[in-house]
Design a protein around this motif. Structure first.
Motif, mmCIF file in Angstrom:
data_model
loop_
_atom_site.group_PDB
_atom_site.id
_atom_site.type_symbol
_atom_site.label_atom_id
_atom_site.label_comp_id
_atom_site.label_asym_id
_atom_site.label_seq_id
_atom_site.Cartn_x
_atom_site.Cartn_y
_atom_site.Cartn_z
ATOM 1 N N ILE A 1 0.852 -1.186 0.000
ATOM 2 C CA ILE A 1 0.000 0.000 0.000
ATOM 3 C C ILE A 1 0.886 1.233 0.000
ATOM 4 N N ARG A 2 0.629 2.137 -0.937
ATOM 5 C CA ARG A 2 1.413 3.373 -1.041
ATOM 6 C C ARG A 2 0.474 4.576 -0.996
ATOM 7 N N GLY A 3 0.989 5.681 -0.468
ATOM 8 C CA GLY A 3 0.225 6.917 -0.422
ATOM 9 C C GLY A 3 1.044 8.068 -0.947
ATOM 10 N N LYS A 4 0.370 9.099 -1.467
ATOM 11 C CA LYS A 4 1.061 10.262 -2.017
ATOM 12 C C LYS A 4 1.393 11.230 -0.906
ATOM 13 N N ILE A 5 2.639 11.653 -0.856
ATOM 14 C CA ILE A 5 3.100 12.616 0.121
ATOM 15 C C ILE A 5 3.363 13.937 -0.601
ATOM 16 N N ASN A 6 2.790 15.031 -0.087
ATOM 17 C CA ASN A 6 2.971 16.360 -0.690
ATOM 18 C C ASN A 6 2.524 16.415 -2.145
ATOM 19 N N LYS A 7 1.553 15.539 -2.493
ATOM 20 C CA LYS A 7 0.961 15.523 -3.834
ATOM 21 C C LYS A 7 1.960 15.191 -4.933
ATOM 22 N N LYS A 8 3.154 14.724 -4.561
ATOM 23 C CA LYS A 8 4.182 14.433 -5.565
ATOM 24 C C LYS A 8 4.799 13.053 -5.368
ATOM 25 N N GLU A 9 5.368 12.825 -4.205
ATOM 26 C CA GLU A 9 6.129 11.603 -3.962
ATOM 27 C C GLU A 9 5.230 10.510 -3.402
ATOM 28 N N TRP A 10 5.554 9.265 -3.750
ATOM 29 C CA TRP A 10 4.838 8.112 -3.230
ATOM 30 C C TRP A 10 5.636 7.499 -2.090
ATOM 31 N N ASP A 11 4.925 7.114 -1.034
ATOM 32 C CA ASP A 11 5.570 6.521 0.129
ATOM 33 C C ASP A 11 4.881 5.191 0.453
ATOM 34 N N THR A 12 5.662 4.156 0.726
ATOM 35 C CA THR A 12 5.110 2.852 1.088
ATOM 36 C C THR A 12 4.718 2.863 2.561
ATOM 37 N N VAL A 13 3.428 2.628 2.838
ATOM 38 C CA VAL A 13 2.940 2.669 4.221
ATOM 39 C C VAL A 13 2.596 1.274 4.747
ATOM 40 N N PHE A 14 2.555 0.289 3.865
ATOM 41 C CA PHE A 14 2.408 -1.103 4.296
ATOM 42 C C PHE A 14 2.959 -2.006 3.210
ATOM 43 N N GLN A 15 3.645 -3.073 3.641
ATOM 44 C CA GLN A 15 4.155 -4.068 2.702
ATOM 45 C C GLN A 15 4.350 -5.375 3.463
ATOM 46 N N GLY A 16 3.690 -6.413 3.009
ATOM 47 C CA GLY A 16 3.824 -7.687 3.699
ATOM 48 C C GLY A 16 2.814 -8.703 3.214
ATOM 49 N N THR A 17 2.971 -9.944 3.691
ATOM 50 C CA THR A 17 2.062 -11.032 3.338
ATOM 51 C C THR A 17 0.849 -11.005 4.263
ATOM 52 N N VAL A 18 -0.338 -11.066 3.677
ATOM 53 C CA VAL A 18 -1.591 -11.018 4.431
ATOM 54 C C VAL A 18 -2.337 -12.332 4.231
ATOM 55 N N HIS A 19 -2.828 -12.899 5.347
ATOM 56 C CA HIS A 19 -3.595 -14.146 5.316
ATOM 57 C C HIS A 19 -5.054 -13.846 5.638
ATOM 58 N N HIS A 20 -5.952 -14.589 5.007
ATOM 59 C CA HIS A 20 -7.381 -14.458 5.333
ATOM 60 C C HIS A 20 -8.055 -15.804 5.146
ATOM 61 N N THR A 21 -8.904 -16.172 6.130
ATOM 62 C CA THR A 21 -9.721 -17.379 6.029
ATOM 63 C C THR A 21 -11.182 -17.012 6.271
ATOM 64 N N GLU A 22 -12.050 -17.935 5.965
ATOM 65 C CA GLU A 22 -13.487 -17.668 6.082
ATOM 66 C C GLU A 22 -13.882 -17.320 7.506
ATOM 67 N N LYS A 23 -13.223 -17.924 8.500
ATOM 68 C CA LYS A 23 -13.572 -17.660 9.896
ATOM 69 C C LYS A 23 -13.151 -16.259 10.351
ATOM 70 N N ASP A 24 -12.297 -15.578 9.555
ATOM 71 C CA ASP A 24 -11.891 -14.210 9.907
ATOM 72 C C ASP A 24 -12.990 -13.189 9.644
ATOM 73 N N GLY A 25 -14.051 -13.605 8.959
ATOM 74 C CA GLY A 25 -15.139 -12.682 8.665
ATOM 75 C C GLY A 25 -15.053 -12.101 7.262
ATOM 76 N N LEU A 26 -15.832 -11.045 7.023
ATOM 77 C CA LEU A 26 -15.898 -10.461 5.685
ATOM 78 C C LEU A 26 -14.672 -9.635 5.342
ATOM 79 N N TYR A 27 -14.059 -9.006 6.358
ATOM 80 C CA TYR A 27 -13.024 -8.011 6.085
ATOM 81 C C TYR A 27 -11.649 -8.442 6.592
ATOM 82 N N THR A 28 -10.657 -7.905 5.923
ATOM 83 C CA THR A 28 -9.270 -8.003 6.381
ATOM 84 C C THR A 28 -8.817 -6.599 6.749
ATOM 85 N N GLU A 29 -8.358 -6.413 7.973
ATOM 86 C CA GLU A 29 -7.902 -5.098 8.422
ATOM 87 C C GLU A 29 -6.387 -4.997 8.296
#
Length: 410
Positions: A245-273
């Motif tokens: 996940i990246r976001g724009k900083i100062n309307k110009k530069e991109w900054d990585t705010v999350f990076q990693g492996t995410v797991h999800h199963t049916e018992k976790d519910g509808l959403y992944t936070e």
């Protein structure tokens, strides 16, 4: 000699007063909000101010500063909660009792509805006593997970009377008590839990850009909604992917705010936070690495901004007292306050809390970056650095040139 000492003392006092009267360089902050405090003469109280959506749109989080008549005030920031005062008392069931070298009591508490917990256990006795109690809490009588020691007493009409259960959800209680106490447990109190306050916004899912082994979603976030957590919902119920996940900083530069492996199963519910490393209020992208797997189908994206509040000590207020919140500087360093200068959790229990209110956002008319603060100080430092290198190169070149002339003449 005495005159010299007097001059030295006066100079020291002036210096110390300047150190403690730490003014804020307000010209470094683009926005400000006045803080209205309803009460006067609130010495030793604590002022609590809820941060609003305007603040999150234009703040860079670490740039938050509070002033009182222009001087910096140390503060603590915490998640804001909706305080629920609802309580109810129920009778616990005594499952087992034994009176030998120790008196042992095992209680079963009534089932808990969703969003409630147990806070206090009432204790009584027909006799005067004082005793140390070993209290154990657990999900069932075979497995007690928490243990703590409690001291109780009854001296005539004076009695400690209650055991603090610490807002537990455990339903089984075991008490080991000194013999002769003859305790009874007329009631247990359960309370509704406080709810964290937050701002939640759903973003429409746009058509993704298909890349080699990955898919990229872009969200313009036109309303500049600030968030610290992303909730993602996919058609697929069980999956594991590497997400960036990246976001724009100062309307110009991109900054990585999350990076990693995410797991999800049916018992976790509808959403992944997914929590992000720093608050964003701008355009953002979600890149999902599929590898050799089929592309996931993203259904819903929700941004969550937990609402927070700042707490700071109030002094004796007068009509002239003016509290102001400053923010809006991406180059501002994070505050570093002495922990004894702002309210602790114990302070909030022992002192009166006064609810302050943020007024409408204003652009700071004094705003303008100073030469000694970033970013201008950074530009100056960089320029001086390269000028120094250039001067050094010219100096080396002149030395080499002079040596070459000497070599020719010889």
């Amino acid at each position: 000699m005495n005159r010299f000492k007097l001059i030295f003392l006066l100079t020291s006092l002036v210096f110390v007063s300047q150190v403690f009267a730490r003014p804020l360089a307000v010209e470094n902050f683009k926005y400000k909000k006045e803080i209205t405090v309803p009460a006067k003469n609130i010495e030793k109280g604590i002022i609590k101010v809820l941060l609003d959506e305007e603040f999150y749109k234009h703040s860079f989080y670490r740039d938050l500063r509070v002033t009182k008549n222009g001087e910096i005030i140390p503060y603590r920031i915490q998640n804001a909660e909706e305080i629920n005062k609802y309580t109810e008392k129920l009778k616990p069931e005594l499952l087992f009792t034994k009176k030998d070298e120790l008196e042992i009591y095992v209680l079963e508490l009534p089932k808990l509805p969703e969003g409630m917990s147990y806070s206090k256990l009432t204790v009584s006795s027909a006799y005067d006593y004082e005793t140390s109690i070993t209290l154990k809490l657990g999900d069932n009588p075979d497995n007690f997970s928490e243990t703590k020691n409690v001291f109780l007493y009854k001296y005539g009409s004076q009695s400690s009377g209650e055991i603090d259960l610490g807002n537990t959800k455990y339903r089984y209680v075991r008490l080991e008590v000194e013999n002769g106490s003859n305790l009874k447990f007329p009631s247990v109190t359960r309370t509704k839990e406080n709810k964290n306050l937050f701002i939640e916004k759903t973003h429409p899912v746009v058509s993704p850009v298909l890349e080699e082994n990955s898919v990229l979603f872009t969200f313009p976030n036109e309303n500049q909604t600030s968030f610290q957590t992303l909730k993602l919902s996919f058609e697929e119920k069980n999956w594991e992917r590497f997400i960036t996940i990246r976001g724009k900083i100062n309307k110009k530069e991109w900054d990585t705010v999350f990076q990693g492996t995410v797991h999800h199963t049916e018992k976790d519910g509808l959403y992944t936070e997914i929590p992000i490393s720093s608050p964003l209020n701008s355009e953002f992208t979600i890149q999902i690495e599929d590898g050799e797997n089929e592309t996931l189908h993203l259904k819903e994206v929700i941004t969550i901004q937990p609402l927070e509040e700042i707490l700071f000590f109030a002094e004796t207020d007068s009509v002239e007292t003016k509290y102001t919140l400053y923010y809006g500087n991406p180059y501002q360093w994070a505050p570093n306050f002495d922990p004894y200068t702002y309210p602790s959790e114990n302070d909030t229990k022992e002192r009166d809390m006064i609810q302050g209110k943020l007024e409408t956002e204003e652009e700071n008319p004094e705003f303008g970056y100073s030469l000694i603060y970033p970013p201008i100080s950074g530009y100056i430092t960089t320029t001086l650095f390269y000028l120094g290198i250039l001067t050094l190169l010219v100096f080396i070149f002149s030395i080499l040139k002079s040596k070459r002339l000497v070599a020719k003449e010889s």
